[in-house]
Design a protein around this motif. Structure first.
Motif, mmCIF file in Angstrom:
data_model
loop_
_atom_site.group_PDB
_atom_site.id
_atom_site.type_symbol
_atom_site.label_atom_id
_atom_site.label_comp_id
_atom_site.label_asym_id
_atom_site.label_seq_id
_atom_site.Cartn_x
_atom_site.Cartn_y
_atom_site.Cartn_z
ATOM 1 N N LEU A 60 31.679 40.693 -69.591
ATOM 2 C CA LEU A 60 32.226 41.685 -68.665
ATOM 3 C C LEU A 60 31.330 41.818 -67.438
ATOM 4 O O LEU A 60 31.828 42.001 -66.319
ATOM 5 N N GLU A 61 30.023 41.696 -67.636
ATOM 6 C CA GLU A 61 29.103 41.729 -66.496
ATOM 7 C C GLU A 61 29.245 40.466 -65.641
ATOM 8 O O GLU A 61 29.155 40.526 -64.415
ATOM 9 N N VAL A 62 29.483 39.337 -66.286
ATOM 10 C CA VAL A 62 29.729 38.085 -65.554
ATOM 11 C C VAL A 62 31.007 38.232 -64.732
ATOM 12 O O VAL A 62 31.051 37.868 -63.552
ATOM 13 N N LEU A 63 32.047 38.784 -65.342
ATOM 14 C CA LEU A 63 33.315 39.041 -64.650
ATOM 15 C C LEU A 63 33.097 39.932 -63.434
ATOM 16 O O LEU A 63 33.573 39.631 -62.334
ATOM 17 N N THR A 64 32.364 41.017 -63.614
ATOM 18 C CA THR A 64 32.096 41.955 -62.519
ATOM 19 C C THR A 64 31.349 41.259 -61.380
ATOM 20 O O THR A 64 31.688 41.430 -60.204
ATOM 21 N N ALA A 65 30.352 40.449 -61.718
ATOM 22 C CA ALA A 65 29.577 39.728 -60.698
ATOM 23 C C ALA A 65 30.455 38.716 -59.960
ATOM 24 O O ALA A 65 30.357 38.566 -58.739
ATOM 25 N N ALA A 66 31.326 38.035 -60.696
ATOM 26 C CA ALA A 66 32.208 37.045 -60.069
ATOM 27 C C ALA A 66 33.155 37.717 -59.081
ATOM 28 O O ALA A 66 33.327 37.246 -57.945
ATOM 29 N N LYS A 67 33.755 38.823 -59.485
ATOM 30 C CA LYS A 67 34.703 39.520 -58.612
ATOM 31 C C LYS A 67 33.996 40.186 -57.431
ATOM 32 O O LYS A 67 34.560 40.310 -56.355
ATOM 33 N N ALA A 68 32.720 40.585 -57.629
ATOM 34 C CA ALA A 68 31.944 41.148 -56.524
ATOM 35 C C ALA A 68 31.644 40.074 -55.484
ATOM 36 O O ALA A 68 31.614 40.347 -54.288
ATOM 37 N N LYS A 69 31.435 38.857 -55.953
ATOM 38 C CA LYS A 69 31.144 37.745 -55.037
ATOM 39 C C LYS A 69 32.393 37.377 -54.246
ATOM 40 O O LYS A 69 32.321 37.125 -53.052
ATOM 41 N N SER A 70 33.546 37.341 -54.923
ATOM 42 C CA SER A 70 34.799 37.005 -54.246
ATOM 43 C C SER A 70 35.976 37.512 -55.067
ATOM 44 O O SER A 70 36.146 37.113 -56.212
ATOM 45 N N ILE A 76 39.008 33.959 -66.316
ATOM 46 C CA ILE A 76 39.687 33.993 -67.614
ATOM 47 C C ILE A 76 38.630 34.357 -68.646
ATOM 48 O O ILE A 76 37.543 33.776 -68.648
ATOM 49 N N VAL A 77 38.931 35.330 -69.504
ATOM 50 C CA VAL A 77 37.986 35.729 -70.544
ATOM 51 C C VAL A 77 38.487 35.293 -71.917
ATOM 52 O O VAL A 77 39.683 35.227 -72.159
ATOM 53 N N ASN A 85 39.780 46.597 -76.946
ATOM 54 C CA ASN A 85 39.178 47.478 -75.940
ATOM 55 C C ASN A 85 38.445 46.678 -74.867
ATOM 56 O O ASN A 85 38.516 47.006 -73.683
ATOM 57 N N ALA A 86 37.742 45.642 -75.285
ATOM 58 C CA ALA A 86 37.015 44.802 -74.326
ATOM 59 C C ALA A 86 37.993 44.045 -73.435
ATOM 60 O O ALA A 86 37.754 43.890 -72.236
ATOM 61 N N VAL A 87 39.092 43.589 -74.004
ATOM 62 C CA VAL A 87 40.102 42.880 -73.216
ATOM 63 C C VAL A 87 40.711 43.831 -72.185
ATOM 64 O O VAL A 87 40.882 43.473 -71.009
ATOM 65 N N GLU A 88 41.020 45.045 -72.606
ATOM 66 C CA GLU A 88 41.561 46.050 -71.676
ATOM 67 C C GLU A 88 40.573 46.314 -70.547
ATOM 68 O O GLU A 88 40.958 46.361 -69.373
ATOM 69 N N GLU A 89 39.300 46.456 -70.890
ATOM 70 C CA GLU A 89 38.282 46.679 -69.862
ATOM 71 C C GLU A 89 38.186 45.478 -68.924
ATOM 72 O O GLU A 89 38.035 45.631 -67.712
ATOM 73 N N ALA A 90 38.298 44.268 -69.481
ATOM 74 C CA ALA A 90 38.248 43.060 -68.651
ATOM 75 C C ALA A 90 39.365 43.069 -67.606
ATOM 76 O O ALA A 90 39.136 42.750 -66.436
ATOM 77 N N PHE A 91 40.569 43.455 -68.013
ATOM 78 C CA PHE A 91 41.668 43.520 -67.049
ATOM 79 C C PHE A 91 41.417 44.591 -65.998
ATOM 80 O O PHE A 91 41.704 44.394 -64.821
#
Length: 125
Positions: A60-70, A76-77, A85-91
């Motif tokens: 989830l932190e990797v996802l956040t960093a990726a979306k912050a970059k662009s 895809i997770v 719950n983690a999947v919901e948070e990922a979306f």
């Protein structure tokens, strides 16, 4: 197309890497979240594929960093059964798709094409 692949299970990481390279993708494999964040600092992949449960730094932190970059960077997770719950948070954090483990490599390839097509990126380039 450049893919940052983040998975801590070595056998699965290698299997996915080999499959994606075989169909023509440029794959940058990482075995933990900290390494993935370092890779995101040095280059901008078209797609990040990450497990949610990773050593050191979560997917989830990797996802956040990726979306912050662009915001255009697709993500895809992976998640194991029972991690709704983690999947919901990922979306909520901007994930473009998710795949429940275990999955087939052909399914992953199809999801990559779907996500990249929706973002108007040629999945085969």
């Amino acid at each position: 197309m450049k893919i940052l692949l983040v998975e801590d299970a070595t056998a699965l990481l290698r299997a996915i890497e080999l499959k994606l390279k075989k169909v023509g993708y440029e794959v940058y494999p990482c075995s933990d979240g900290r390494q993935a964040l370092q890779e995101l600092e040095s280059f901008a992949p078209d797609l990040v594929i990450t497990d949610i449960m990773l050593p050191f730094v979560s997917g989830l932190e990797v996802l956040t960093a990726a979306k912050a970059k662009s915001k255009k960077m697709a993500v895809i997770v992976f998640s194991a059964m029972g991690q709704e719950n983690a999947v919901e948070e990922a979306f909520l954090l901007g994930a473009d798709d998710y795949v429940v483990k275990p999955f087939g490599l052909k399914e992953l390839e199809m999801r990559i094409k779907k996500v990249m097509g929706a973002m108007n990126v040629d999945a085969n380039s």
